[in-house]
Design a protein around this motif. Structure first.
Motif, short mmCIF file in Angstrom:
data_model
loop_
_atom_site.label_atom_id
_atom_site.label_comp_id
_atom_site.label_asym_id
_atom_site.label_seq_id
_atom_site.Cartn_x
_atom_site.Cartn_y
_atom_site.Cartn_z
N LEU A 1 41.76 -42.75 -23.91
CA LEU A 1 41.67 -42.96 -25.35
C LEU A 1 40.25 -42.71 -25.86
CD1 LEU A 1 43.88 -46.16 -25.81
CD2 LEU A 1 44.49 -43.77 -26.22
N LEU A 2 39.29 -43.11 -25.06
CA LEU A 2 37.90 -42.89 -25.45
C LEU A 2 37.57 -41.40 -25.49
CD1 LEU A 2 35.11 -44.10 -26.06
CD2 LEU A 2 34.66 -44.12 -23.60
N SER A 3 38.08 -40.66 -24.54
CA SER A 3 37.84 -39.22 -24.51
C SER A 3 38.43 -38.55 -25.75
CB SER A 3 38.46 -38.60 -23.25
OG SER A 3 37.89 -39.16 -22.09
N PHE A 4 39.62 -39.00 -26.13
CA PHE A 4 40.25 -38.44 -27.33
C PHE A 4 39.44 -38.79 -28.57
CE2 PHE A 4 43.16 -38.89 -30.94
CZ PHE A 4 43.69 -37.61 -31.00
N ASP A 5 38.97 -40.04 -28.66
CA ASP A 5 38.18 -40.48 -29.79
C ASP A 5 36.86 -39.71 -29.88
OD1 ASP A 5 37.73 -42.12 -32.04
OD2 ASP A 5 36.45 -43.45 -30.85
N LEU A 6 36.23 -39.49 -28.74
CA LEU A 6 34.96 -38.76 -28.71
C LEU A 6 35.16 -37.30 -29.10
CD1 LEU A 6 33.27 -40.22 -25.51
CD2 LEU A 6 32.82 -40.80 -27.90
N GLU B 1 35.29 -37.25 -32.81
CA GLU B 1 33.96 -37.48 -33.35
C GLU B 1 33.08 -36.24 -33.20
OE1 GLU B 1 32.96 -39.86 -35.08
OE2 GLU B 1 34.32 -41.53 -34.71
N TYR B 2 33.21 -35.56 -32.07
CA TYR B 2 32.39 -34.38 -31.81
C TYR B 2 32.74 -33.25 -32.77
CZ TYR B 2 30.23 -30.48 -29.33
OH TYR B 2 29.48 -29.38 -29.01
N VAL B 3 34.03 -33.09 -33.02
CA VAL B 3 34.46 -32.02 -33.92
C VAL B 3 34.03 -32.31 -35.35
CG1 VAL B 3 36.48 -30.88 -34.91
CG2 VAL B 3 36.40 -31.35 -32.46
N SER B 4 34.10 -33.59 -35.75
CA SER B 4 33.81 -33.94 -37.14
C SER B 4 32.31 -34.01 -37.43
CB SER B 4 34.46 -35.29 -37.49
OG SER B 4 33.93 -36.31 -36.66
N THR C 1 28.64 -33.46 -35.14
CA THR C 1 27.90 -33.31 -33.88
C THR C 1 26.47 -33.83 -33.98
OG1 THR C 1 27.28 -31.06 -34.51
CG2 THR C 1 29.27 -31.32 -33.18
N ASP C 2 25.98 -34.08 -35.21
CA ASP C 2 24.58 -34.49 -35.37
C ASP C 2 24.32 -35.87 -34.78
OD1 ASP C 2 24.09 -32.11 -36.66
OD2 ASP C 2 24.43 -32.96 -38.67
N VAL C 3 25.25 -36.77 -34.97
CA VAL C 3 25.06 -38.14 -34.47
C VAL C 3 26.12 -38.45 -33.40
CG1 VAL C 3 23.95 -39.05 -36.55
CG2 VAL C 3 26.46 -38.97 -36.40
N PHE C 4 26.47 -37.45 -32.61
CA PHE C 4 27.57 -37.61 -31.65
C PHE C 4 27.29 -38.72 -30.65
CE2 PHE C 4 29.24 -36.54 -27.40
CZ PHE C 4 30.59 -36.71 -27.65
N PHE C 5 26.09 -38.76 -30.09
CA PHE C 5 25.78 -39.74 -29.05
C PHE C 5 25.74 -41.17 -29.60
CE2 PHE C 5 24.13 -35.79 -27.24
CZ PHE C 5 24.74 -35.82 -26.00
N LEU C 6 25.33 -41.30 -30.84
CA LEU C 6 25.36 -42.62 -31.47
C LEU C 6 26.81 -43.05 -31.72
CD1 LEU C 6 22.44 -42.29 -34.05
CD2 LEU C 6 22.38 -43.22 -31.72
N LYS C 7 27.63 -42.10 -32.16
CA LYS C 7 29.06 -42.38 -32.35
C LYS C 7 29.74 -42.71 -31.02
CE LYS C 7 29.84 -41.20 -36.81
NZ LYS C 7 30.69 -41.88 -37.79
N MET C 8 29.28 -42.03 -29.97
CA MET C 8 29.84 -42.30 -28.65
C MET C 8 29.56 -43.73 -28.23
SD MET C 8 29.28 -40.25 -25.06
CE MET C 8 27.52 -40.66 -24.97
N ALA C 9 28.33 -44.21 -28.48
CA ALA C 9 27.99 -45.59 -28.16
C ALA C 9 28.87 -46.57 -28.94
CB ALA C 9 26.52 -45.85 -28.46
N ASN C 10 29.11 -46.26 -30.20
CA ASN C 10 29.98 -47.12 -31.02
C ASN C 10 31.40 -47.14 -30.47
OD1 ASN C 10 27.76 -47.45 -32.61
ND2 ASN C 10 28.57 -46.35 -34.40
N SER C 11 31.92 -45.96 -30.11
CA SER C 11 33.31 -45.88 -29.62
C SER C 11 33.46 -46.65 -28.31
CB SER C 11 33.70 -44.40 -29.42
OG SER C 11 33.70 -43.71 -30.64
N ILE C 12 32.48 -46.54 -27.44
CA ILE C 12 32.55 -47.26 -26.17
C ILE C 12 32.55 -48.76 -26.42
CG2 ILE C 12 31.28 -47.76 -24.04
CD1 ILE C 12 30.30 -44.88 -24.06
N TRP C 13 31.71 -49.21 -27.30
CA TRP C 13 31.62 -50.64 -27.58
C TRP C 13 32.94 -51.19 -28.16
CZ3 TRP C 13 29.07 -54.67 -26.17
CH2 TRP C 13 29.05 -55.83 -26.92
#
Length: 360
Positions: free
Chosen positions: A33-38, A41-44, A46-58
């Motif tokens: 599910l996290l991979s799908f969410d990321l 996020e990456y498609v929408s 990419t500028d803040v992808f890693f910050l969004k990734m941290a949010n999704s993981i949390w």
């Protein structure tokens, strides 16, 4: 039945092993599910992808923890227990709270720990809840669908495995019945010779030793070559012939396309044994046994015809332990087979047809 506890269908596993398997399952589902969410996020953005990734993981950590307690503890706690159904409204309200206020508080904890990055400032708690609640609830529903689909597949595979194990146990039991029965009849033959001080008794013991060697070391496998079955039948027929004089006529012929074709061990012996024990031994005049084996294009035809002095009214009595066990073994071993017996006025015929390709 929609809900069930998978731990009750996992044989030979203790609670610790089952718990580890559950944790592993939720980790894998969370990762998917996290991979799908990321990806979204990456498609929408990419500028803040890693910050969004941290949010999704949390947030995914929270969703997986709550889902784990819902599907592994809360639902099993109330299912099929009518007295506990009274607690269902309270449990429902509790999880609604956890997916709304709890989700929002978890987000705020992440913000305070600087591991969650707030890109959106909510005007009110209500606005925040309207955003987090559908997301958390939808994730839990998806996890539930995956979990019960997975559990159903495991249940089906386990039931299939248990069915196969049960059939194998029954098949082994039938073999354990047939082999002593076969041995018992052979020993009776030798006893008859020894009682009369017949010099052929020693030869019969030698032949019996060959049969015993075969039973001990070659019948514990699933299949043997037809040539091995032929050899053991020839030894058995030779052993039986020692009991009778020249008045007994035995015809044994076969037409086999491939002598390496495999069949279950001792599958054909019960027919031959039946012909001697319940036919020839009870015939006073002109005893005979005709045996024909044909295997062509994986189709086995085995016909055993023997003399008898029983009338057709005794037909039902012919279903002795050997033939009864054989019928059941065939049910467990093959899908396409046919067993027919015919009681004539002075003869008895048993016919076996098997499509060897139809092995279960």
């Amino acid at each position: 039945m929609l809900f069930y506890d998978i731990k009750y269908i996992l044989p030979l596993k203790n609670h610790k092993e089952v718990f580890k398997e559950k944790i592993k399952f939720y980790l894998w589902v969370g990762l998917i599910l996290l991979s799908f969410d990321l990806f979204v996020e990456y498609v929408s953005n990419t500028d803040v992808f890693f910050l969004k990734m941290a949010n999704s993981i949390w947030l995914m950590i929270y969703v997986m923890i709550i889902s784990f307690f819902i599907f592994e503890y809360s639902i099993p706690f109330i299912k099929f227990r009518w007295k506990r159904l009274l607690m269902l409204p309270f449990i429902f309200v509790f999880y609604i709270f956890m997916f709304s206020f709890g989700f929002y508080w978890w987000r705020n904890i992440g913000v305070s720990l600087h591991i969650y990055f707030a890109f959106t400032e909510y005007k009110s708690t209500r606005d925040a809840l309207s955003n987090f609640f559908p997301r958390g609830l939808f994730s839990a529903i998806v996890i539930g669908i995956i979990k019960y689909s997975y559990d159903f597949r495991v249940l089906k595979e386990t039931a299939q495995k248990l069915r196969i194990e049960k059939q194998e146990a029954e098949l082994n039991y039938l073999k354990s019945q047939t082999n002593p029965h076969f041995l018992f009849n052979t020993l009776n033959n030798i006893y008859s010779l020894a009682r009369d001080n017949d010099p052929l008794a020693s030869e019969s013991i030698l032949r019996l030793s060959k049969i015993l060697r075969f039973m001990l070391y070659q019948t514990n496998v699933d299949f043997i070559a037809i040539e091995q079955e032929l050899k053991i039948m020839e030894d058995y027929i030779s052993l039986e012939k020692l009991r009778y004089d020249e008045s007994l006529i035995i015809n044994f012929n076969h037409s086999i396309e491939d002598i390496k074709q495999e069949i279950p061990p001792l599958l054909l012996i019960p027919f031959v044994e039946n012909a001697f024990k319940h036919g020839v031994s009870e015939t006073r005049n002109n005893p005979f046994v005709d045996i024909h084996l044909s295997v062509q294009n994986h189709l086995l035809l085995f016909i055993v015809k023997n003399s008898t002095e029983k009338s057709p009214s005794h037909e039902n009595s012919r279903e002795n332990i050997g033939l009864s066990n054989l019928r059941r073994q065939l049910e467990l071993l093959y899908k396409d087979y046919e067993v027919n017996v015919f009681q004539g006025e002075f003869d008895f015929t048993a016919t076996l047809k098997i499509n060897l390709k139809s092995h279960v």
